[in-house]
Design an enzyme around this catalytic site. Structure first.
Site, PDB file in Angstrom:
ATOM      1  N   ASP A  53       0.829  -1.205   0.000  1.00 52.54           N
ATOM      2  CA  ASP A  53       0.000   0.000   0.000  1.00 52.54           C
ATOM      3  C   ASP A  53       0.871   1.266   0.000  1.00 52.54           C
ATOM      4  O   ASP A  53       1.738   1.435   0.851  1.00 52.54           O
ATOM      5  CB  ASP A  53      -0.887  -0.035   1.254  1.00 52.54           C
ATOM      6  CG  ASP A  53      -2.132   0.809   1.137  1.00 52.54           C
ATOM      7  OD1 ASP A  53      -2.047   1.897   0.554  1.00 52.54           O
ATOM      8  OD2 ASP A  53      -3.189   0.380   1.646  1.00 52.54           O
ATOM      9  N   THR A  92      -7.077   3.569  -1.761  1.00 58.19           N
ATOM     10  CA  THR A  92      -6.780   2.177  -1.435  1.00 58.19           C
ATOM     11  C   THR A  92      -7.773   1.197  -2.036  1.00 58.19           C
ATOM     12  O   THR A  92      -7.388   0.204  -2.653  1.00 58.19           O
ATOM     13  CB  THR A  92      -6.740   2.007   0.092  1.00 58.19           C
ATOM     14  OG1 THR A  92      -5.722   2.848   0.626  1.00 58.19           O
ATOM     15  CG2 THR A  92      -6.452   0.566   0.479  1.00 58.19           C
ATOM     16  N   LYS A 174      -5.447  -4.328   6.031  1.00 64.93           N
ATOM     17  CA  LYS A 174      -6.713  -3.599   5.932  1.00 64.93           C
ATOM     18  C   LYS A 174      -7.793  -4.525   5.391  1.00 64.93           C
ATOM     19  O   LYS A 174      -7.521  -5.352   4.496  1.00 64.93           O
ATOM     20  CB  LYS A 174      -6.586  -2.401   4.993  1.00 64.93           C
ATOM     21  CG  LYS A 174      -5.617  -1.325   5.435  1.00 64.93           C
ATOM     22  CD  LYS A 174      -5.581  -0.190   4.420  1.00 64.93           C
ATOM     23  CE  LYS A 174      -4.603   0.900   4.822  1.00 64.93           C
ATOM     24  NZ  LYS A 174      -4.531   1.982   3.807  1.00 64.93           N
ATOM     25  N   ASP A 175      -9.012  -4.362   5.868  1.00 68.23           N
ATOM     26  CA  ASP A 175     -10.094  -5.201   5.366  1.00 68.23           C
ATOM     27  C   ASP A 175     -10.323  -4.981   3.880  1.00 68.23           C
ATOM     28  O   ASP A 175     -10.530  -5.926   3.114  1.00 68.23           O
ATOM     29  CB  ASP A 175     -11.390  -4.977   6.172  1.00 68.23           C
ATOM     30  CG  ASP A 175     -11.848  -3.528   6.260  1.00 68.23           C
ATOM     31  OD1 ASP A 175     -11.331  -2.655   5.531  1.00 68.23           O
ATOM     32  OD2 ASP A 175     -12.751  -3.257   7.091  1.00 68.23           O
ATOM     33  N   ARG A 176     -10.274  -3.722   3.430  1.00 73.06           N
ATOM     34  CA  ARG A 176     -10.549  -3.447   2.021  1.00 73.06           C
ATOM     35  C   ARG A 176      -9.493  -4.041   1.100  1.00 73.06           C
ATOM     36  O   ARG A 176      -9.790  -4.391  -0.042  1.00 73.06           O
ATOM     37  CB  ARG A 176     -10.717  -1.953   1.775  1.00 73.06           C
ATOM     38  CG  ARG A 176      -9.603  -1.042   2.244  1.00 73.06           C
ATOM     39  CD  ARG A 176     -10.047   0.426   2.082  1.00 73.06           C
ATOM     40  NE  ARG A 176      -9.067   1.406   2.518  1.00 73.06           N
ATOM     41  CZ  ARG A 176      -8.995   1.900   3.744  1.00 73.06           C
ATOM     42  NH1 ARG A 176      -9.844   1.477   4.671  1.00 73.06           N
ATOM     43  NH2 ARG A 176      -8.098   2.821   4.054  1.00 73.06           N
ATOM     44  N   ASP A 303       1.631   2.528   3.743  1.00 73.58           N
ATOM     45  CA  ASP A 303       0.589   3.550   3.636  1.00 73.58           C
ATOM     46  C   ASP A 303       0.402   4.284   4.950  1.00 73.58           C
ATOM     47  O   ASP A 303       0.316   5.516   4.990  1.00 73.58           O
ATOM     48  CB  ASP A 303      -0.720   2.896   3.214  1.00 73.58           C
ATOM     49  CG  ASP A 303      -1.823   3.912   2.962  1.00 73.58           C
ATOM     50  OD1 ASP A 303      -1.709   4.688   1.994  1.00 73.58           O
ATOM     51  OD2 ASP A 303      -2.804   3.933   3.727  1.00 73.58           O
ATOM     52  N   HIS A 307       1.074   8.290   5.460  1.00 73.42           N
ATOM     53  CA  HIS A 307       0.077   9.232   5.963  1.00 73.42           C
ATOM     54  C   HIS A 307       0.560   9.933   7.238  1.00 73.42           C
ATOM     55  O   HIS A 307       0.350  11.136   7.419  1.00 73.42           O
ATOM     56  CB  HIS A 307      -1.234   8.506   6.272  1.00 73.42           C
ATOM     57  CG  HIS A 307      -2.039   8.172   5.057  1.00 73.42           C
ATOM     58  ND1 HIS A 307      -2.454   9.118   4.153  1.00 73.42           N
ATOM     59  CD2 HIS A 307      -2.514   6.985   4.604  1.00 73.42           C
ATOM     60  CE1 HIS A 307      -3.152   8.539   3.194  1.00 73.42           C
ATOM     61  NE2 HIS A 307      -3.193   7.245   3.437  1.00 73.42           N
ATOM     62  N   ASP A 348      -1.341  -0.361  -4.681  1.00 71.65           N
ATOM     63  CA  ASP A 348      -2.692   0.119  -4.980  1.00 71.65           C
ATOM     64  C   ASP A 348      -2.696   1.571  -5.437  1.00 71.65           C
ATOM     65  O   ASP A 348      -3.650   2.031  -6.063  1.00 71.65           O
ATOM     66  CB  ASP A 348      -3.589  -0.044  -3.750  1.00 71.65           C
ATOM     67  CG  ASP A 348      -3.008   0.625  -2.504  1.00 71.65           C
ATOM     68  OD1 ASP A 348      -1.793   0.910  -2.475  1.00 71.65           O
ATOM     69  OD2 ASP A 348      -3.777   0.841  -1.558  1.00 71.65           O
ATOM     70  N   HIS A 494      -2.698  10.775  -0.668  1.00 68.88           N
ATOM     71  CA  HIS A 494      -2.692  10.441  -2.088  1.00 68.88           C
ATOM     72  C   HIS A 494      -4.101  10.676  -2.601  1.00 68.88           C
ATOM     73  O   HIS A 494      -4.916  11.287  -1.928  1.00 68.88           O
ATOM     74  CB  HIS A 494      -2.277   8.978  -2.281  1.00 68.88           C
ATOM     75  CG  HIS A 494      -2.984   8.050  -1.353  1.00 68.88           C
ATOM     76  ND1 HIS A 494      -4.234   7.531  -1.599  1.00 68.88           N
ATOM     77  CD2 HIS A 494      -2.644   7.577  -0.118  1.00 68.88           C
ATOM     78  CE1 HIS A 494      -4.619   6.768  -0.585  1.00 68.88           C
ATOM     79  NE2 HIS A 494      -3.673   6.786   0.335  1.00 68.88           N
TER      80      HIS A 494
END
Length: 564
Positions: A53, A92, A174-176, A303, A307, A348, A494
């Protein structure tokens, strides 16, 4: 002396295929199952698809000279340093939805991390990309995680449809990430739930997940000192003041035992994810029989670090050094298991550094988005210009850019006036690159041709779905960070249509393959058809928006046969 064609052909066969294969065989790890000297290698037994990520092409290029372990190994395979998440909504969820579906977000339906459904009866109109909002009490912050919004199948789902004995497993920070890469039909799927790894629908965790959770809990409870700083990271060790209360750039990832929340935003997160992935290989017996399997891995720490600290400080340097090392440990474990596997690694989306540091590093125009660009600020400006006497909400959106939605409580005439006013106000703002109405985006054909040359409208079209996207789309100019007020954990981001967010690396590796580097642009939607080609997996016409990439470094074509 006359040379017969068949003799010439056989000599070419020996030179091009057999000799490199024998050389590759001699370099195999001791326990490797890949020992064929024939060019007609069977399809790999295991596809390992890794998404890092926010691992931009810029980061890959910057740190490439320092990779010595897992990422160095992948550089010996097929390297595409300029792959594109081609769409404008470089977030993401949309990015992960492209990787193993081979489809742009316009077809996957995953247009953003969150979009708005103004007709939903619940108060929270936001829809999280990986929630099932049909569950009573669900909202975009507290939800039942689900891939229900993903409109196309993943590679693992296609493989299981072709042969139900194939196994499709996903694990991520991450779930996504896990849900968008694994899809709905998975044999096991886990993600970090905040305190430990969890899975779908409250299902009982497997033995592997329980064991890794216990190991992680013990590690967090112990805590650990800061990480050693490699020599090449020393120059990046400099504090940058973001505001009066916050500085970044010099954190060494010390983990105090009384601050478990720091675990997620550190290299420890990726190490735990890879540890669970390795355990699932054994528990699910992946790659052990004649039916190929898919293991999707979403590594999220890069990621979170980007951030929280930006992309150019000590934190990112330490994170990428750890990522390289932990991937090496993971690959060595797969080797020790004697598996024939193919690795694909990409991202991603990319990312951009915080403007406070960019200004100090030769980018004086970098700045934060104005508060007036947020839906609330823009609504007030429109309200003051239009004499509707309207007191309710006018616009909804998830920030100062991307999809904006006009309330459905207005009549068509009022909504049209709001759209006209919004476009005029925004196009006159010096931080805005373009504004497109939904009609303008939908009138733009789905793009083809050189991805690096797509217009802004084409980039927006690739991530626009008429049932989910906004009434208009706002694209900010390069260097504008869409965070008006930075806070702890959120100083950079992003999501733009620019190359620092669109360009990512794409790497393929299999033991014994002939490596090469192709600098010309490709796309992440090319990944699924490429892996399907390696597996000999037939797909219906127009199944993919991308194309199969030939990974055979010689005269063969991995898109036409599983050999490479």
């Amino acid at each position: 002396m006359r040379t017969f064609p068949i003799v010439t052909a056989f000599a070419t066969f020996l030179t091009v295929f057999v000799t490199p294969s024998l050389l590759a065989q001699s370099a195999q790890p001791e326990n490797s199952a890949v020992t064929e000297a024939s060019p007609d290698r069977t399809p790999p037994r295991l596809i390992v698809a890794i998404s890092v990520d926010q691992f931009s092409a810029d980061l890959f290029s910057e740190y490439r000279p320092y990779f010595t372990d897992g990422l160095k190994r992948l550089e010996q395979g097929a390297v595409f340093p300029s792959a594109y998440q081609s769409h404008a909504a470089t977030e993401t969820c949309p990015g992960h939805s492209t990787i193993l579906t081979g489809a742009h977000p316009a077809r996957t339906g995953i247009v953003a991390n969150r979009w708005f459904d103004l007709d939903t009866p619940r108060d929270d109109k936001r829809i999280y990309c990986a929630e099932d909002e049909s569950v009573v009490g669900s909202n975009s912050g507290e939800y039942t995680a689900s891939p229900v919004h993903l409109l196309v199948p993943t590679l693992g789902e296609r493989l299981k449809a072709a042969n139900p004995a194939a196994r499709n497993v996903a694990v991520a920070g991450k779930d996504r990430a896990a849900l968008m890469m694994g899809g709905a039909n998975t044999d096991a799927i886990y993600w970090w739930g905040g305190e430990n790894f969890t899975g779908r629908d409250g299902r009982v965790l497997s033995g592997a997940a329980q064991t890794v959770n216990a190991q992680v809990a013990a590690k967090i409870a112990r805590g650990h000192p800061g990480r050693d700083i490699p020599t090449y990271c020393a120059s990046r060790n400099a504090a940058i003041r973001v505001n009066d209360d916050l500085s970044v750039g010099s954190y060494d990832f010390a983990l105090p035992a009384d601050m478990p929340q720091l675990f997620r935003t550190s290299p420890d997160m990726d190490a735990a994810t890879l540890s669970l992935a390795s355990a699932l290989v054994d528990e699910q017996q992946l790659g052990r029989d004649a039916v190929p399997d898919v293991l999707s891995i979403g590594l999220s720490a890069t990621d979170y670090v980007g951030h929280a600290f930006g992309t150019q400080g000590l934190e990112m340097c330490l994170q990428l050094a750890a990522l390289d090392r932990e991937l090496g440990v993971f690959f060595a474990d797969l080797d020790a298991k004697g598996l024939d596997y193919v690795v694909m690694l990409t991202a991603d989306h990319g990312g951009h550094d915080l403007p406070e540091r960019l200004v100090l590093q030769a980018m004086p125009d970098a700045q934060r988005a104005a508060q007036a660009l947020y839906p609330e600020g823009l609504s007030e400006t429109i309200r003051s210009e239009l004499d509707f006497g309207w007191t309710g909400a006018i616009l909804l959106g998830d920030g100062p850019f991307g999809d904006m939605y006009i309330t459905h409580e207005m009549n068509d005439t009022q909504r049209a006036a709001v759209l006209t006013a919004a476009k005029r106000i925004l196009t006159g703002n010096d931080q805005v690159a373009a504004v497109f109405s939904a009609a303008e985006v939908m009138a733009t054909p789905l793009p083809h041709g050189p991805v690096q040359s797509w217009s802004l409208a084409e980039r927006a079209r690739a991530s626009f779905h008429p049932d989910r996207s906004g009434d208009f789309v706002v694209l900010l100019k390069p260097g504008i960070t869409p965070i008006a007020k930075p806070s702890i954990g959120y100083v950079a981001t992003h999501g733009s249509p620019w190359d620092y967010d669109r360009r990512v690396p794409l790497l393929f590796w299999r033991s014994g393959m002939t490596g090469f580097e192709q600098p010309n642009p490709v796309m992440t939607v090319d990944i699924a058809p490429t892996l399907a080609g390696l597996l000999g997996l037939a797909s219906e016409k127009d199944a993919y928006d991308g194309r199969c990439l030939d990974l055979d470094g010689g005269t063969g074509n991995s898109c036409n046969s599983p050999a490479f």
